[in-house]
Structures are given as structure tokens and as C-alpha cells.
Design an enzyme around this catalytic site. Structure first.
Site, PDB file in Angstrom:
ATOM      1  N   GLU A 179      16.881 -25.724  10.127  1.00 13.04           N
ATOM      2  CA  GLU A 179      16.664 -26.087   8.881  1.00 13.04           C
ATOM      3  C   GLU A 179      15.522 -27.257   8.686  1.00 13.04           C
ATOM      4  O   GLU A 179      15.386 -28.116   9.921  1.00 13.04           O
ATOM      5  CB  GLU A 179      17.808 -26.801   8.262  1.00 13.04           C
ATOM      6  CG  GLU A 179      17.708 -27.569   6.664  1.00 13.04           C
ATOM      7  CD  GLU A 179      17.157 -26.726   5.645  1.00 13.04           C
ATOM      8  OE1 GLU A 179      16.021 -26.060   5.931  1.00 13.04           O
ATOM      9  OE2 GLU A 179      17.775 -26.763   4.622  1.00 13.04           O
ATOM     10  N   ASP A 229      19.319 -33.774   4.003  1.00 11.38           N
ATOM     11  CA  ASP A 229      19.254 -35.001   2.934  1.00 11.38           C
ATOM     12  C   ASP A 229      20.484 -35.414   2.530  1.00 11.38           C
ATOM     13  O   ASP A 229      21.324 -35.902   3.019  1.00 11.38           O
ATOM     14  CB  ASP A 229      18.402 -34.025   1.911  1.00 11.38           C
ATOM     15  CG  ASP A 229      17.979 -35.292   0.735  1.00 11.38           C
ATOM     16  OD1 ASP A 229      17.683 -36.298   1.420  1.00 11.38           O
ATOM     17  OD2 ASP A 229      17.546 -34.942  -0.336  1.00 11.38           O
TER      18      ASP A 229
HETATM   19  P1  XMP Z   1      20.581 -31.113   1.064  1.00 11.79           P
HETATM   20  O1  XMP Z   1      20.540 -32.336   0.198  1.00 11.79           O
HETATM   21  O2  XMP Z   1      21.372 -29.987   0.646  1.00 11.79           O
HETATM   22  O3  XMP Z   1      18.989 -30.456   0.988  1.00 11.79           O
HETATM   23  O4  XMP Z   1      20.773 -31.583   2.299  1.00 11.79           O
HETATM   24  C1  XMP Z   1      18.220 -30.395   2.006  1.00 11.79           C
HETATM   25  C2  XMP Z   1      17.049 -29.774   1.100  1.00 11.79           C
HETATM   26  O5  XMP Z   1      16.374 -30.792   0.305  1.00 11.79           O
HETATM   27  C3  XMP Z   1      15.040 -30.540   0.313  1.00 11.79           C
HETATM   28  N1  XMP Z   1      14.693 -31.876   0.627  1.00 11.79           N
HETATM   29  C4  XMP Z   1      13.051 -32.205   0.994  1.00 11.79           C
HETATM   30  N2  XMP Z   1      12.173 -31.436   0.875  1.00 11.79           N
HETATM   31  N3  XMP Z   1      10.835 -33.219   1.219  1.00 11.79           N
HETATM   32  C5  XMP Z   1      10.843 -32.128   0.989  1.00 11.79           C
HETATM   33  O6  XMP Z   1       9.973 -31.417   0.910  1.00 11.79           O
HETATM   34  C6  XMP Z   1      11.714 -34.274   1.289  1.00 11.79           C
HETATM   35  O7  XMP Z   1      11.751 -35.394   1.628  1.00 11.79           O
HETATM   36  C7  XMP Z   1      13.089 -33.756   1.138  1.00 11.79           C
HETATM   37  N4  XMP Z   1      14.239 -34.095   1.132  1.00 11.79           N
HETATM   38  C8  XMP Z   1      15.124 -32.875   0.712  1.00 11.79           C
HETATM   39  C9  XMP Z   1      14.703 -29.609   1.418  1.00 11.79           C
HETATM   40  O8  XMP Z   1      14.113 -28.355   0.806  1.00 11.79           O
HETATM   41  C10 XMP Z   1      15.936 -29.552   2.310  1.00 11.79           C
HETATM   42  O9  XMP Z   1      16.059 -27.986   2.891  1.00 11.79           O
HETATM   43 MG    MG Z   2      14.871 -26.369   2.232  1.00 19.03          MG
END
Ligand code: XMP
Ligand code: MG
Length: 180
Positions: free
Chosen positions: A100, A104
Site C-alpha cells: 500500500e 492513514d
Molecule cells: P485509510 O484512511 O483507510 O486510507 O488508511 C488510506 C488511503 O487514503 C489515501 N490517502 C492519501 N492519499 N495523499 C494521498 O495521495 C495523502 O496524504 C493521503 N492520505 C491518505 C490513500 O489513497 C490511501 O490508500
Molecule cells: Mg490508496
């Protein structure tokens, strides 16, 4: 030039490559010990440059596949993910290494990991290029992490804003005027 939209470069191409060498070595040592042939599964589309950088350094046998998932609800993920494009290989009784771009809130990886376990994978590990621990709402453990990043919206090296900037060879913070 897309680089004009970048406020600060957080991680250079050289730093990322150097870290990928270290991560690949660590992952390789673990799989060599376990003797399994894992399926390396990239989550589309953000993982592509990172996955390419990693797998070319693996010397153990592995298979690769991809899948695409999204959260059910628009912008903020709500914990339930849906599979937009499933992988082609079967994960039953297989070791899985999920790749991945960024962890986040942790919801995506937590749900995807559960999905694999329900489908009968024997072992599910996670490697993420970036980690934003300050945003975590789900307690998910990534086995391998490239870098911790601050709570800023970052793009490049696979990461996008509205599908753009994935092709930048480094990771940077986007200028506010671009998304405000
Ligand atoms: P979660 O919140 O489920 O999501 O851990 C992870 C996804 O959120 C997107 N994401 C980002 N994409 N810059 C991005 O281009 C960022 O700073 C960012 N933060 C989260 C990303 O698609 C990841 O797979
Ligand atoms: Mg993603």
C-alpha cells in the site's frame, strides 16, 4: 510542469530508493525463513511505483497480483471497503504480502486484511511506503513501513490528488492553492 504545484519535497527519489533496498532485504529475510511463496498484492493505483521498486529486489520466489478497493462512502472512509477490481489469483491457503502507498486512518488495510483471512489466506503481511500515525483510528499493524510522514496531504510516487501527481518521482506536499 507538475513539479510547480509542490510546496516542499518531503522525500527525494534517492531517499525512497535507499529505503526500498532496506525494506526489500528485511522482507526477503522473513520470507526466506518461512519458506513460503507469497503473492505480493498491490492495491491499485497508489502502490504501483513502490511495488515495482520493491519486487525487483526480491530474490525469493513470489507471485504478483493487484486489486482495487474503495470505501463505500465518498471522501471520509467509513470502515467498509468494497472491491472494485479483485485479484486474479486465489488467496486460499496462500501467504499474502499487501503493498500500500500510505496508512492513514488504517481502515482500508484493516478491512482488506480481514477479507484475506476470511478467504483462507494463511498469512497476511503489510508493507506500506508511508505511515501517518497521527490520523489512525483503527489499530492496524503494518509489518514494514518506509517512512513516517506528518499530517499533511502528500502526493507523488504513486500518491495522487484527483488522480494527478502519481508520476512524480518523489514525495511532496502539495501547495494549498491547488486544493483550496
Ligand atoms: P485509510 O484512511 O483507510 O486510507 O488508511 C488510506 C488511503 O487514503 C489515501 N490517502 C492519501 N492519499 N495523499 C494521498 O495521495 C495523502 O496524504 C493521503 N492520505 C491518505 C490513500 O489513497 C490511501 O490508500
Ligand atoms: Mg490508496
Amino acid at each position: 510542469m507538475i513539479s510547480q504545484d509542490i510546496e516542499t519535497v518531503l522525500l527525494t527519489e534517492e531517499q525512497i530508493e535507499k529505503r526500498c533496498v532496506e525494506l526489500a532485504k528485511q522482507i526477503e529475510d522473513d520470507y526466506n525463513k518461512e519458506g513460503e511463496v507469497p503473492i505480493v498484492v498491490g492495491l491499485l493505483r497508489g502502490s504501483v511505483p513502490f511495488m515495482a521498486e520493491l519486487i525487483k529486489r526480491f530474490t525469493f520466489p513470489c507471485e504478483i497480483d493487484f486489486m482495487s478497493v474503495s470505501s463505500y462512502d465518498g471522501t471520509e472512509s467509513i470502515g467498509d471497503v468494497k472491491i472494485d477490481k479483485d485479484m486474479d489469483l486465489s488467496s486460499k491457503e496462500r501467504a499474502i504480502l499487501l503493498v500500500e502507498d500510505i496508512v492513514d486512518t488504517g481502515r482500508t488495510l484493516s478491512e482488506v486484511k480481514k477479507m484475506f483471512i476470511n478467504k483462507g489466506a494463511t498469512n497476511v503481511k503489510i508493507v506500506a511506503l508511508l505511515d501517518k500515525p497521527s490520523r489512525r483510528v483503527v489499530d492496524i499493524h503494518a509489518d514494514y513501513i518506509g517512512f513516517e510522514v506528518p499530517n499533511e496531504f502528500v502526493v507523488g510516487y504513486g500518491l495522487d490528488y484527483n488522480q494527478k501527481y502519481r508520476n512524480l518521482p518523489y514525495i511532496g506536499i502539495l501547495k494549498r492553492e491547488i486544493y483550496e
